[in-house]
Design a protein around this motif. Structure first.
Motif, PDB file in Angstrom:
ATOM      1  N   ARG A  51       3.347  11.715  -9.280  1.00 49.19           N
ATOM      2  CA  ARG A  51       3.228  13.221  -8.266  1.00 49.19           C
ATOM      3  C   ARG A  51       3.499  12.409  -6.920  1.00 49.19           C
ATOM      4  N   GLN A  52       2.896  11.151  -6.753  1.00 51.95           N
ATOM      5  CA  GLN A  52       2.849  11.000  -5.780  1.00 51.95           C
ATOM      6  C   GLN A  52       1.630  11.251  -4.796  1.00 51.95           C
ATOM      7  N   ARG A  53       0.021  10.737  -5.368  1.00 51.43           N
ATOM      8  CA  ARG A  53      -1.007  10.963  -5.087  1.00 51.43           C
ATOM      9  C   ARG A  53      -1.459  10.543  -4.344  1.00 51.43           C
ATOM     10  N   THR A  54      -3.085  10.924  -3.340  1.00 49.23           N
ATOM     11  CA  THR A  54      -2.769   9.756  -2.161  1.00 49.23           C
ATOM     12  C   THR A  54      -3.452   8.983  -3.101  1.00 49.23           C
ATOM     13  N   ALA A  55      -3.948   8.714  -4.677  1.00 45.68           N
ATOM     14  CA  ALA A  55      -4.994   8.219  -5.380  1.00 45.68           C
ATOM     15  C   ALA A  55      -3.923   7.997  -6.811  1.00 45.68           C
ATOM     16  N   GLY A  56      -2.614   6.478  -6.596  1.00 48.98           N
ATOM     17  CA  GLY A  56      -2.414   6.745  -7.641  1.00 48.98           C
ATOM     18  C   GLY A  56      -2.383   5.399  -8.510  1.00 48.98           C
ATOM     19  N   LEU A  57      -1.196   4.841  -9.088  1.00 47.84           N
ATOM     20  CA  LEU A  57      -1.740   4.002 -10.129  1.00 47.84           C
ATOM     21  C   LEU A  57      -2.670   2.707  -9.748  1.00 47.84           C
ATOM     22  N   ARG A  58      -2.326   1.788  -8.308  1.00 45.84           N
ATOM     23  CA  ARG A  58      -3.729   0.721  -8.366  1.00 45.84           C
ATOM     24  C   ARG A  58      -4.729   1.584  -8.210  1.00 45.84           C
ATOM     25  N   THR A  59      -5.372   2.560  -7.647  1.00 41.79           N
ATOM     26  CA  THR A  59      -6.313   2.740  -7.278  1.00 41.79           C
ATOM     27  C   THR A  59      -7.439   3.809  -8.965  1.00 41.79           C
ATOM     28  N   ASN A  60      -6.528   4.059  -9.497  1.00 37.19           N
ATOM     29  CA  ASN A  60      -7.317   4.770 -10.500  1.00 37.19           C
ATOM     30  C   ASN A  60      -6.955   3.757 -11.548  1.00 37.19           C
ATOM     31  N   VAL A  61      -6.719   2.686 -11.547  1.00 34.25           N
ATOM     32  CA  VAL A  61      -7.286   1.257 -12.276  1.00 34.25           C
ATOM     33  C   VAL A  61      -8.162   0.284 -12.046  1.00 34.25           C
ATOM     34  N   LEU A  62      -7.702  -0.058 -10.627  1.00 37.21           N
ATOM     35  CA  LEU A  62      -9.302  -0.385  -9.733  1.00 37.21           C
ATOM     36  C   LEU A  62     -10.368   0.006 -10.009  1.00 37.21           C
ATOM     37  N   GLY A  63     -10.190   1.107 -10.074  1.00 37.71           N
ATOM     38  CA  GLY A  63     -11.693   2.361 -10.380  1.00 37.71           C
ATOM     39  C   GLY A  63     -11.895   2.595 -11.316  1.00 37.71           C
ATOM     40  N   ALA A  64     -11.011   2.036 -13.111  1.00 38.08           N
ATOM     41  CA  ALA A  64     -11.341   2.160 -14.377  1.00 38.08           C
ATOM     42  C   ALA A  64     -12.284   1.096 -14.396  1.00 38.08           C
TER      43      ALA A  64
END
Length: 238
Positions: A36-49
């Motif tokens: 959905r082209q959001r600011t916090a995408g794939l890499r941000t959520n993976v790194l956060g988790a």
């Protein structure tokens, strides 16, 4: 070497499983955000988790459950600041709140994975993805419903464009007209207008408003000498 003395294969394998689970589950969450082209995408959520899982796992191995809880509490605070970076205000609109909340929940998934609660981590992941996909059409359907301005949480402003010499008198008359109709005024601002005019902006105290009745008040105000234009508007509160 101290590494050889302290290395424990079983504990290391447990860490691998925890971080791998955080990586995989964070990927599922981030993929939806990336699509959905959001600011916090794939890499941000993976790194956060993964980051939350790493801190929780480290605290569990070194200190124990009590220390793990302390670290998780600090992870929550830290990710809250990180989420604030994806929230943007554009005029009256605020964007990024859902993305920030998703990033916060990704840290919760990582914390569960880091403390070996893999089933709970998978459950939270399912709920996050369901919230961002299944509830989307529901939210859109609710947004299409007509707004009942008498019961919704909205703020109201009555605006008068007046001749500058009549500013003081019309300010008092504006307040009187609204209060006579039982619409108490919280504040009245004066703004410069074009061609030797000024704009009076009366902000109403939070109250139930009948649009037709407020239209009548505005029409009467527009008939006053010195008033060039009168209108009112509502804004939905965040």
């Amino acid at each position: 070497m101290r590494f050889i003395a302290t290395f424990d294969a079983a504990s290391f394998l447990d860490t691998v499983v925890s971080l791998a689970a955080a990586f995989i589950l964070g990927t599922f969450i981030g993929a939806e955000r990336q699509y959905r082209q959001r600011t916090a995408g794939l890499r941000t959520n993976v790194l956060g988790a993964v980051g939350a899982a790493a801190f929780a796992d480290l605290a569990s191995r070194i200190g124990g459950p009590t220390d793990a809880m302390r670290v998780v509490a600090n992870v929550i605070t830290g990710v809250g600041f990180l989420g604030a970076g994806v929230i943007m205000k554009e005029g009256l609109n605020v964007r990024g709140l859902n993305t920030a909340a998703t990033l916060w929940c990704s840290a919760a998934v990582g914390s569960c994975a880091g403390t070996d609660m893999l089933a709970e981590a998978m459950l939270i992941t399912f709920i996050i993805i369901a919230g961002n996909t299944v509830l989307r059409p529901v939210a859109r359907a609710i947004d299409r419903l007509p707004l009942d301005e008498r019961t919704s949480e909205v703020s109201y402003e009555v605006r008068l464009t007046v001749d500058t010499p009549a500013l003081s008198a019309l300010r008092d008359r504006l307040i009187e007209a609204l209060e006579e109709s039982r619409y108490p005024v919280g504040d009245v601002e004066e703004q410069p207008g074009p061609d030797y005019t000024a704009v009076l902006v009366a902000k109403l105290v939070s109250t139930a408003v009948d649009p037709a009745e407020l239209d009548g008040v505005v029409e009467r105000l527009e008939q006053l000498p010195g008033v060039r234009h009168a209108t009112w508007e509502s804004t939905t509160e965040e």
